[in-house]
Design an enzyme around this catalytic site. Sequence first.
Site, PDB file in Angstrom:
ATOM      1  N   LEU A   1      10.574 -21.372  -3.680  1.00 22.66           N
ATOM      2  CA  LEU A   1       9.596 -20.397  -3.168  1.00 22.66           C
ATOM      3  C   LEU A   1       8.233 -20.524  -3.874  1.00 22.66           C
ATOM      4  CD1 LEU A   1       9.079 -17.710  -1.506  1.00 22.66           C
ATOM      5  CD2 LEU A   1       9.759 -16.501  -3.604  1.00 22.66           C
TER       6      LEU A   1
ATOM      7  N   HIS B   1       2.512   3.114  -8.913  1.00 17.12           N
ATOM      8  CA  HIS B   1       2.377   1.678  -9.187  1.00 17.12           C
ATOM      9  C   HIS B   1       3.560   1.182 -10.024  1.00 17.12           C
ATOM     10  CE1 HIS B   1      -1.499   1.738  -7.378  1.00 17.12           C
ATOM     11  NE2 HIS B   1      -2.105   2.392  -8.342  1.00 17.12           N
TER      12      HIS B   1
ATOM     13  N   ASP C   1       0.831  -1.206   0.000  1.00 22.34           N
ATOM     14  CA  ASP C   1       0.000   0.000   0.000  1.00 22.34           C
ATOM     15  C   ASP C   1       0.869   1.261   0.000  1.00 22.34           C
ATOM     16  OD1 ASP C   1      -2.345   1.412   0.015  1.00 22.34           O
ATOM     17  OD2 ASP C   1      -2.688   1.246   2.167  1.00 22.34           O
TER      18      ASP C   1
HETATM   19  C1  FPP Z   1      -2.197   0.104  -3.150  1.00 24.45           C
HETATM   20  O1  FPP Z   1      -1.644   1.395  -3.264  1.00 24.45           O
HETATM   21  C2  FPP Z   1      -1.628  -0.761  -4.152  1.00 24.45           C
HETATM   22  C3  FPP Z   1      -2.327  -1.369  -5.119  1.00 24.45           C
HETATM   23  C4  FPP Z   1      -3.788  -1.227  -5.287  1.00 24.45           C
HETATM   24  C5  FPP Z   1      -1.696  -2.229  -6.108  1.00 24.45           C
HETATM   25  C6  FPP Z   1      -0.350  -2.779  -5.784  1.00 24.45           C
HETATM   26  C7  FPP Z   1       0.324  -3.017  -7.048  1.00 24.45           C
HETATM   27  C8  FPP Z   1       1.624  -2.874  -7.306  1.00 24.45           C
HETATM   28  C9  FPP Z   1       2.637  -2.634  -6.278  1.00 24.45           C
HETATM   29  C10 FPP Z   1       2.134  -2.974  -8.680  1.00 24.45           C
HETATM   30  C11 FPP Z   1       1.640  -4.198  -9.390  1.00 24.45           C
HETATM   31  C12 FPP Z   1       2.757  -4.965  -9.823  1.00 24.45           C
HETATM   32  C13 FPP Z   1       2.744  -6.261 -10.145  1.00 24.45           C
HETATM   33  C14 FPP Z   1       4.012  -6.844 -10.530  1.00 24.45           C
HETATM   34  C15 FPP Z   1       1.559  -7.114 -10.135  1.00 24.45           C
HETATM   35  P1  FPP Z   1      -2.639   2.630  -3.347  1.00 24.45           P
HETATM   36  O2  FPP Z   1      -2.686   3.095  -4.745  1.00 24.45           O
HETATM   37  O3  FPP Z   1      -3.969   2.284  -2.755  1.00 24.45           O
HETATM   38  O4  FPP Z   1      -1.907   3.664  -2.453  1.00 24.45           O
HETATM   39  P2  FPP Z   1      -2.565   4.856  -1.627  1.00 24.45           P
HETATM   40  O5  FPP Z   1      -3.151   4.223  -0.391  1.00 24.45           O
HETATM   41  O6  FPP Z   1      -1.408   5.729  -1.340  1.00 24.45           O
HETATM   42  O7  FPP Z   1      -3.599   5.507  -2.485  1.00 24.45           O
END
Ligand code: FPP
Length: 253
Positions: free
Chosen positions: A123, A29, A12
């Site tokens: 893994l 992201h 997150d």
């Molecule tokens: C939450 O951050 C994160 C996600 C919804 C997606 C997580 C995805 C990645 C790290 C990249 C995907 C990569 C692969 C390889 C599958 P948020 O956007 O909700 O953060 P915020 O709370 O700051 O808004």
Amino acid sequence: MSSIKHVAIIMDGNGRWANKRFRPRIWGHVRGSGVVSDIVKAADEIGLKALTMYAFSTENWSRPIEEVSTLFKLLKKFLIKEKQRIISNNIKFKVIGEIQNLPYETVSLIKEMESLTQEATGLQLTFAFNYGGRAEILRAVNSFQMSQPNRLMTESDLNNLMYRPETGDVDLMIRTGGEQRISNFLLWQMAYAELYFTPTKWPDFSQSEFKKIIEHVSCRERRFGNVCSQDALEQSIEKAENNKTAFVKGVNL
Ligand code: FPP
């Protein structure tokens, strides 16, 4: 040896990380997907049995379409970029979640990686994609009811009907980004997990912080009398069973 075998991560903080730098959320992201590769590498190096990462929840569909589409693209890019490394490092890959209705190209890349690594013994790497914990439990219950309507379900039945039963219970759940919630992630598997919340936003999360957290939580567990949490749990279940039997038989406790 560390008692932490299965680590689950809620990645997150990507959006806030990007906003703080006056960039669009998707930039967070993109940076975050590089960190996914780093953490998989670290998990492999330290010999974890399983690593499960929350890449796209069923709730994430409500985000702007460009953001949803970026997350799909990043999954595809990861699968293409990391394919050889995953295979040569003996990593067994799987996606959990409702993937059958995702775009054809994404599903076929996922299926290809799963089948190329199905015999791997290292893994167990899992991406939760279009995943929800309640939906996983409901799916298992419904499938049991359909196949064995005349029998009551046991814990082991439910375990075996999870998307990836072989990864087992989560020992440690790490959430980056400062929020302290489990957000419908691995609800069944996290019943006895240690929870660790770090304020670090996912794009800033590093291999060294990851390793330190595992070390810290292993120490926290070692303080409880030199037994690992799973042993302690099994001992306490056995003790509870013995007490219950003795109590029912009228033994003076
Ligand atoms: C939450 O951050 C994160 C996600 C919804 C997606 C997580 C995805 C990645 C790290 C990249 C995907 C990569 C692969 C390889 C599958 P948020 O956007 O909700 O953060 P915020 O709370 O700051 O808004």
